[in-house]
Motif scaffolding. Structure first.
Motif, PDB file in Angstrom:
ATOM      1  N   SER A  78       2.992  -3.115  -0.446  1.00 43.26           N
ATOM      2  CA  SER A  78       3.326  -3.083   0.825  1.00 43.26           C
ATOM      3  C   SER A  78       3.351  -4.781   1.243  1.00 43.26           C
ATOM      4  N   THR A  79       4.660  -4.552   2.318  1.00 43.38           N
ATOM      5  CA  THR A  79       4.931  -5.940   2.950  1.00 43.38           C
ATOM      6  C   THR A  79       4.116  -6.453   3.901  1.00 43.38           C
ATOM      7  N   SER A 162       3.209  -3.389   6.742  1.00 49.14           N
ATOM      8  CA  SER A 162       4.174  -3.434   7.733  1.00 49.14           C
ATOM      9  C   SER A 162       5.593  -2.817   6.661  1.00 49.14           C
ATOM     10  N   GLU A 163       5.541  -2.405   5.379  1.00 54.00           N
ATOM     11  CA  GLU A 163       6.150  -1.497   5.013  1.00 54.00           C
ATOM     12  C   GLU A 163       5.446  -1.452   3.548  1.00 54.00           C
ATOM     13  N   THR A 165       5.765   0.637   0.066  1.00 56.12           N
ATOM     14  CA  THR A 165       7.154   0.650  -1.611  1.00 56.12           C
ATOM     15  C   THR A 165       6.360   1.855  -2.001  1.00 56.12           C
ATOM     16  N   PRO A 175       9.885   4.805  -0.048  1.00 50.93           N
ATOM     17  CA  PRO A 175       8.845   4.402   0.532  1.00 50.93           C
ATOM     18  C   PRO A 175       8.053   5.265   1.488  1.00 50.93           C
ATOM     19  N   LYS A 177       4.501   6.425   3.702  1.00 45.77           N
ATOM     20  CA  LYS A 177       4.373   6.761   5.358  1.00 45.77           C
ATOM     21  C   LYS A 177       3.273   6.721   4.728  1.00 45.77           C
TER      22      LYS A 177
END
Length: 527
Positions: A78-79, A162-163, A165, A175, A177
């Motif tokens: 996770s970014t 914020s992201e 994967t 990706p 959710k």
């Protein structure tokens, strides 16, 4: 540098190490700056339901089990966007991205100091190093519970991301959710979109996991990718003080940073736990890991999938542990139950007639053996449900009926705070070693007591006072002795004399400090 060393170095900032009375538990997620992507050998499902066992019950091999379940275990990155302010140790005050390092006192230190200062400041016109946002990545594990792409992991693995994967066992990156999180149990639910059905695993019954049973853990330690370890269930019902519903399974299968969110399997390949924390003075595995029980996780995940949030029951009481001295003072044969220290009159507990001083022994048919049982039982109840509550009051058991409320925001079935810290009167009690004063205007002003405070104030204590052993200090207000409200110092002194000479020389008192009530049991055997 080896891949393992690179993976560990990439871990960067890890979740907090916390210590509790000579214990330390480390949340397993890690934070890395642009970590390497490492994947291990692909595994294919086998037909065996569980590994073959030797005559003594030990598995001959975990290979078939690993092949069966590994395809459903995923790596999660996770970014997180860092602002470059230095809070992450990478700004002007941190080490930054210096191209080299040398030991303190090195002969090169003075020679290179001007270059290093210039490097730290940067080459901007204002002499300050430019603030550059950076991406950091948290590494963890997860597992697929539905072929449609629903994935379970720990909340701390993806919190604030914020992201997100997800890397499948075959190195496919998707990706993800975020469907919902539950910080109180450290559980999160993700969803990935794909046209194919994904391999998945089923929930097991964690209540059937016995101490000594074999288990297998699969995860992503140090960003290395799919890693399998095996061990046994070491203990049940561990409280590591991570949250109000702690009920961890302790295992000795090796798990490390990055294993967070990964599954613990029984020998049938069912998930009986979610690996979440380790005991680790050093930060590495020492054979003491903690997994969230599947029976707790399954209900949380089901609510997250349906509603995106978790709805919990609420009773509206503050409770405290029943100590051996309190048990004796309350007339219990052994320490058990949860002692009610305070009740919100407008709460379900207040409406049901629960009072301060009651000991809750059972909730809706389940025994409350110790304090931490009650919050879990109440939280698991649905708002609006009726629940029978077994209480001990005045030495007699009785059943009360409550309509469970809905927990709002951070409201929980609260535990009373820790015992008060240890530190003129009209009556001096030699038995208690205390000067007791009426609660008049002089006492209120001297000790800063509220206008609505009621009872008898502790004005002073002798060095050998038994009240000191219970943490009582001058300024505390004694509200009750036994089950009787008190307003005169003489009432307390007389009760203390009577109890000291009885067969059970334990004086039960309700003490108020700063508006919070707490029961204490004062042993007067040697007074």
């Amino acid at each position: 540098m080896s891949n393992a060393a690179k993976g560990e170095a990439a871990s960067g900032r890890h979740a907090d190490l916390f210590r509790r009375t000579a214990r330390a538990a480390l949340i397993l997620g890690g934070l890395a700056i642009i970590p390497p992507s490492i994947a291990l050998t692909q595994m294919h499902p086998a037909n065996a339901d569980q590994p073959a066992l030797l005559q003594d019950g030990r598995p001959a091999s975990f290979a078939d089990l690993a092949q069966k379940v590994a395809p459903a275990v995923v790596n999660i990155s996770s970014t997180h966007r860092m602002d470059g302010s230095g809070a992450d140790g990478m700004g002007p005050d941190g080490p930054g991205d210096l191209p080299f390092a040398f030991p303190p006192g090195s002969p090169f230190e003075e020679f290179l100091r001007p270059f290093l200062e210039q490097h730290r400041r940067g080459f901007g016109q204002d002499g300050q190093r430019p603030v550059r946002p950076r991406n950091a990545t948290s590494l963890g594990s997860g597992f697929i519970i539905d072929p449609a792409g629903y994935i379970v992991t720990n909340n701390h693995v993806i919190e604030g991301a914020s992201e997100i994967t997800v890397t499948l066992n075959d190195d496919t990156e998707l990706p993800a959710k975020l469907i919902g999180t539950d910080p109180k149990t450290d559980i999160a639910l993700l969803k990935v979109e794909t046209e194919r059905k994904l391999p998945s695993v089923a929930w097991g019954d964690s209540d059937k996991a016995r101490v000594g049973d074999w288990v297998m853990a699969v995860g992503n330690p140090f960003g290395l990718g799919g890693t399998v370890t095996a061990g046994i269930v070491s203990a049940r019902g561990r409280d590591i003080q991570e949250g109000p519903f702690d009920d961890f399974i302790q295992i000795d299968a090796a798990i490390n940073r990055g294993n967070s969110g990964g599954p613990t399997f029984d020998l049938a390949g069912n998930v009986v736990g979610i690996n979440t924390a380790i005991y680790s003075p050093s930060g590495g595995s020492v054979g003491i890991g903690f997994a969230i029980p599947s029976n707790l996780a399954r209900d949380v995940v089901a609510q997250l999938r349906e509603n995106g949030t978790v709805e919990r029951g609420w009773l509206g009481v503050e409770i405290q542990q029943v100590t051996p001295d309190l048990a004796q003072g309350l007339g219990l044969d052994e320490p058990r139950g949860a002692l009610v220290a305070n009740v919100d009159p407008a709460s379900p507990a207040g409406q049901a007639g629960i009072e301060a001083g009651d000991v809750i022994l059972g909730f809706d048919g389940s025994a409350v053996k110790e304090l931490r049982d009650l919050p879990r039982l109440v939280a698991a109840a649905k708002p609006g449900d009726k629940a029978e509550i077994l209480v001990l009051r005045g030495g007699r058991e009785q059943t009360l009926n409550a309509t469970i409320g809905r927990m709002e925001n951070d409201a929980v079935v609260a535990s009373a705070g820790p015992a008060p810290e240890s530190s003129g009167g009209i009556v001096v009690s030699d038995v208690l070693g205390a000067r007791l004063a009426p609660l008049d205007d002089t006492a209120r002003q001297r000790f800063g007591l509220a206008d609505d405070a009621a009872g008898v104030v502790v004005a002073d204590l002798a060095d050998n006072s038994p009240l000191l052993e219970q943490g009582i200090r001058p300024g505390d207000v004694i509200v009750k002795v036994g089950d009787r409200l008190v307003s005169k110092p003489a009432e307390i002194a007389e009760a203390a004399l009577k109890v000291r000479d009885s067969a059970k020389p334990v004086l039960l008192m309700l003490v108020n400090r700063d508006g919070r009530d707490r029961f204490v049991a004062v042993n007067l055997k040697d007074a």
